[in-house]
Design a protein around this motif. Sequence first.
Motif, PDB file in Angstrom:
ATOM      1  N   LEU A 218      30.817  28.213   6.309  1.00  0.00           N
ATOM      2  CA  LEU A 218      31.607  28.291   7.466  1.00  0.00           C
ATOM      3  C   LEU A 218      33.037  28.220   6.922  1.00  0.00           C
ATOM      4  O   LEU A 218      33.875  28.621   7.497  1.00  0.00           O
ATOM      5  CB  LEU A 218      31.138  27.047   8.412  1.00  0.00           C
TER       6      LEU A 218
ATOM      7  N   THR B 219       4.777  11.893   3.880  1.00  0.00           N
ATOM      8  CA  THR B 219       6.060  11.432   3.424  1.00  0.00           C
ATOM      9  C   THR B 219       6.694  12.608   2.519  1.00  0.00           C
ATOM     10  O   THR B 219       7.719  12.600   2.746  1.00  0.00           O
ATOM     11  CB  THR B 219       5.761  10.188   2.525  1.00  0.00           C
TER      12      THR B 219
ATOM     13  N   ASN C 153      27.595  15.747   9.026  1.00  0.00           N
ATOM     14  CA  ASN C 153      27.926  17.062   8.525  1.00  0.00           C
ATOM     15  C   ASN C 153      27.319  18.046   9.665  1.00  0.00           C
ATOM     16  O   ASN C 153      27.863  19.319   9.677  1.00  0.00           O
ATOM     17  CB  ASN C 153      26.993  17.217   7.237  1.00  0.00           C
ATOM     18  N   ILE C 154      26.272  17.654  10.281  1.00  0.00           N
ATOM     19  CA  ILE C 154      26.051  18.899  11.682  1.00  0.00           C
ATOM     20  C   ILE C 154      27.152  18.850  12.433  1.00  0.00           C
ATOM     21  O   ILE C 154      27.263  19.997  12.812  1.00  0.00           O
ATOM     22  CB  ILE C 154      24.710  18.205  12.026  1.00  0.00           C
TER      23      ILE C 154
ATOM     24  N   LEU D 226       6.313   3.944  -1.632  1.00  0.00           N
ATOM     25  CA  LEU D 226       6.860   5.337  -1.445  1.00  0.00           C
ATOM     26  C   LEU D 226       7.382   5.803  -0.091  1.00  0.00           C
ATOM     27  O   LEU D 226       8.586   6.069   0.272  1.00  0.00           O
ATOM     28  CB  LEU D 226       6.186   6.401  -2.210  1.00  0.00           C
ATOM     29  N   THR D 227       6.390   5.517   0.826  1.00  0.00           N
ATOM     30  CA  THR D 227       6.577   6.008   2.304  1.00  0.00           C
ATOM     31  C   THR D 227       7.676   5.084   2.848  1.00  0.00           C
ATOM     32  O   THR D 227       8.494   5.616   3.632  1.00  0.00           O
ATOM     33  CB  THR D 227       5.101   5.818   3.025  1.00  0.00           C
TER      34      THR D 227
ATOM     35  N   PHE E 257      20.261   7.463   5.614  1.00  0.00           N
ATOM     36  CA  PHE E 257      21.284   8.662   5.535  1.00  0.00           C
ATOM     37  C   PHE E 257      21.290   9.638   6.659  1.00  0.00           C
ATOM     38  O   PHE E 257      22.372  10.369   6.711  1.00  0.00           O
ATOM     39  CB  PHE E 257      20.553   9.719   4.366  1.00  0.00           C
ATOM     40  N   SER E 258      20.534   9.712   7.452  1.00  0.00           N
ATOM     41  CA  SER E 258      20.546  10.493   8.947  1.00  0.00           C
ATOM     42  C   SER E 258      22.164  10.232   9.478  1.00  0.00           C
ATOM     43  O   SER E 258      22.824  11.474   9.751  1.00  0.00           O
ATOM     44  CB  SER E 258      19.312  10.449   9.816  1.00  0.00           C
TER      45      SER E 258
ATOM     46  N   VAL F 113      10.956   6.446   1.419  1.00  0.00           N
ATOM     47  CA  VAL F 113      11.433   7.692   2.042  1.00  0.00           C
ATOM     48  C   VAL F 113      11.719   7.459   3.592  1.00  0.00           C
ATOM     49  O   VAL F 113      12.915   7.949   3.974  1.00  0.00           O
ATOM     50  CB  VAL F 113      10.314   8.710   2.041  1.00  0.00           C
TER      51      VAL F 113
ATOM     52  N   PHE G 226      25.049  10.682   6.686  1.00  0.00           N
ATOM     53  CA  PHE G 226      25.326  11.788   5.926  1.00  0.00           C
ATOM     54  C   PHE G 226      24.759  13.262   6.955  1.00  0.00           C
ATOM     55  O   PHE G 226      25.808  13.969   6.903  1.00  0.00           O
ATOM     56  CB  PHE G 226      24.523  11.773   4.594  1.00  0.00           C
ATOM     57  N   LEU G 227      23.888  13.100   7.293  1.00  0.00           N
ATOM     58  CA  LEU G 227      23.433  14.420   7.854  1.00  0.00           C
ATOM     59  C   LEU G 227      24.095  14.470   9.352  1.00  0.00           C
ATOM     60  O   LEU G 227      24.563  15.524   9.672  1.00  0.00           O
ATOM     61  CB  LEU G 227      21.773  14.166   8.215  1.00  0.00           C
TER      62      LEU G 227
ATOM     63  N   ASP H 124       0.862  -1.356   0.056  1.00  0.00           N
ATOM     64  CA  ASP H 124       0.050   0.036  -0.019  1.00  0.00           C
ATOM     65  C   ASP H 124       0.883   1.143  -0.111  1.00  0.00           C
ATOM     66  O   ASP H 124       0.527   2.211  -0.587  1.00  0.00           O
ATOM     67  CB  ASP H 124      -0.962   0.231   1.280  1.00  0.00           C
ATOM     68  N   PHE H 125       2.034   1.399   0.824  1.00  0.00           N
ATOM     69  CA  PHE H 125       2.680   2.260   1.090  1.00  0.00           C
ATOM     70  C   PHE H 125       4.312   2.286   0.563  1.00  0.00           C
ATOM     71  O   PHE H 125       5.189   2.358   1.297  1.00  0.00           O
ATOM     72  CB  PHE H 125       2.522   2.964   2.310  1.00  0.00           C
TER      73      PHE H 125
ATOM     74  N   LEU I   2      15.193   5.611   3.423  1.00  0.00           N
ATOM     75  CA  LEU I   2      16.368   6.701   2.984  1.00  0.00           C
ATOM     76  C   LEU I   2      16.756   7.474   4.281  1.00  0.00           C
ATOM     77  O   LEU I   2      17.879   7.900   4.505  1.00  0.00           O
ATOM     78  CB  LEU I   2      15.686   7.394   2.017  1.00  0.00           C
ATOM     79  N   VAL I   3      15.513   8.098   4.899  1.00  0.00           N
ATOM     80  CA  VAL I   3      15.834   8.951   5.844  1.00  0.00           C
ATOM     81  C   VAL I   3      16.663   8.402   7.085  1.00  0.00           C
ATOM     82  O   VAL I   3      17.688   8.712   7.533  1.00  0.00           O
ATOM     83  CB  VAL I   3      14.453   9.421   6.642  1.00  0.00           C
TER      84      VAL I   3
ATOM     85  N   LYS J 243      30.213  18.342  12.080  1.00  0.00           N
ATOM     86  CA  LYS J 243      31.203  19.150  11.238  1.00  0.00           C
ATOM     87  C   LYS J 243      31.011  20.735  11.398  1.00  0.00           C
ATOM     88  O   LYS J 243      31.873  21.574  11.635  1.00  0.00           O
ATOM     89  CB  LYS J 243      31.319  18.813   9.766  1.00  0.00           C
ATOM     90  N   ALA J 244      29.635  21.007  10.967  1.00  0.00           N
ATOM     91  CA  ALA J 244      29.140  22.374  10.849  1.00  0.00           C
ATOM     92  C   ALA J 244      29.405  23.113  12.233  1.00  0.00           C
ATOM     93  O   ALA J 244      29.946  24.215  12.375  1.00  0.00           O
ATOM     94  CB  ALA J 244      27.656  22.711  10.292  1.00  0.00           C
TER      95      ALA J 244
END
Lengths: 244, 181
Positions: B50, B29, A35-36, A16-17, A27-28, A20, A31-32, A13-14, A23-24, A38-39
């Motif tokens: 930065l 989503t 990077n956070i 795509l959901t 990648f969180s 996503v 990648f994310l 049924d879902f 992926l979240v 590092k910033a």
Amino acid sequence: MKSSFKLPPVVKDFPLTLLVLLLVLFFSPLFLAPNIRKATGLKEQIDKERERLSLLSQKLADLQNLSEAELVDEAKLLTEALPADNDFYQSLTVVKKIFADNGVTMDSFKFSPGEVSTQAAVLGSNKAQGKIEYQVSFSSSFESFANFVSAVEKTLPLLEIESIKFNFLGTASSSANLLSFEGVLGLRSFYSPLPSTIGKIDSPVPKVNNQERQLIEDLRTYSRVQEASPEAPVVIGRENPFSI
Amino acid sequence: MKEEINLITEQIRKGFSLLKYKKKINLLTGIVAFFFIIACTGTLIAIFLLNQSWKQTKQKISLVEGQIKSLEKDESYAVVVANRVAAINSILKSRQSFAETVSSIKLLFVPNFQLSSLEVAANAGWRIIGSCSDLQSLNKFYEIVEQLRLNPKFAKMSYPSVSKDIENGIYHLTLELRELK
């Protein structure tokens, strides 16, 4: 042969959901989050550097406000007041001159030989402020001696009277000025090696407050006993910033 | 009975089916995906900016450091001045002035009082040894000591001791003016 594996209805049924979400979730942390981090780290570094820049700019402004001629003059005066080296000969010359100027006779002097400087002693661990102590036998009239004491307290390099021992010669009379006596004077002269570094580049420029400025002005009124200075040595290579 | 239970179960399943919220879930989503992409792009842009800012700050620091280094000589003089002033200040603060002491000594020249020795040491007081043959001179000497004691510098001091050599009729005086602790 049919496969018995069936996808759960939610996947059907879902799709795509779920994609996503995957992926979240994937990648969180990959990648994310780095990077956070590092910033954030970069921001902290920049803040520190900006703070340092502000200190350095302040220091530069302070340095630009300094007058080199005035500083050289003050440094010379202060080094005359408090010599950098343990120089017994210079101290004795000064004392002899004050004695002579005030009509006090120096009969003899005594000092501890271990306290006379050598090149090794200066270059060694003797970095703190030091004293040269010696005893001088003298004979004088009272008035000359009183003048001598006042002169000692107003002469550069700085001297300190540590003790006075009088052995009276004459019988006291109403005319004290004429009384002659002999005695032993405990004297102290001082030296302090010059600082060997100017410190870290971001350390603030040392400032002289009003009270210290007044002290410098007072020292200018002191009489200065100078030796004939030898010819200036030829400087080869980088100039020593502390040479005065 | 079994059929009824199956029917009810089916109705519940349909009633709570996520299919009913499919549009909303898809919208949610989309929003999550959008914000995730924004967050990823945002962090990359932030890191880039930065980095640029860090480079600029470093450049400025190098420039200022260069200018400071060119004024190194002035700084070294300032360091010497501050170092000397602090040291001289400390010497002068601890240095005792003997000018007043010497002028006070003048008071001790009492007629007929033979001072045989007088010692004055920094921060230690006076030690006076003398003698006289008449009581009048001794009293005069005491009066002078009292005058000295009026001076705040000598206010906290102990009294002198006197002994009399009866055979020779001489008063021996040892006066130790020391600060009372």
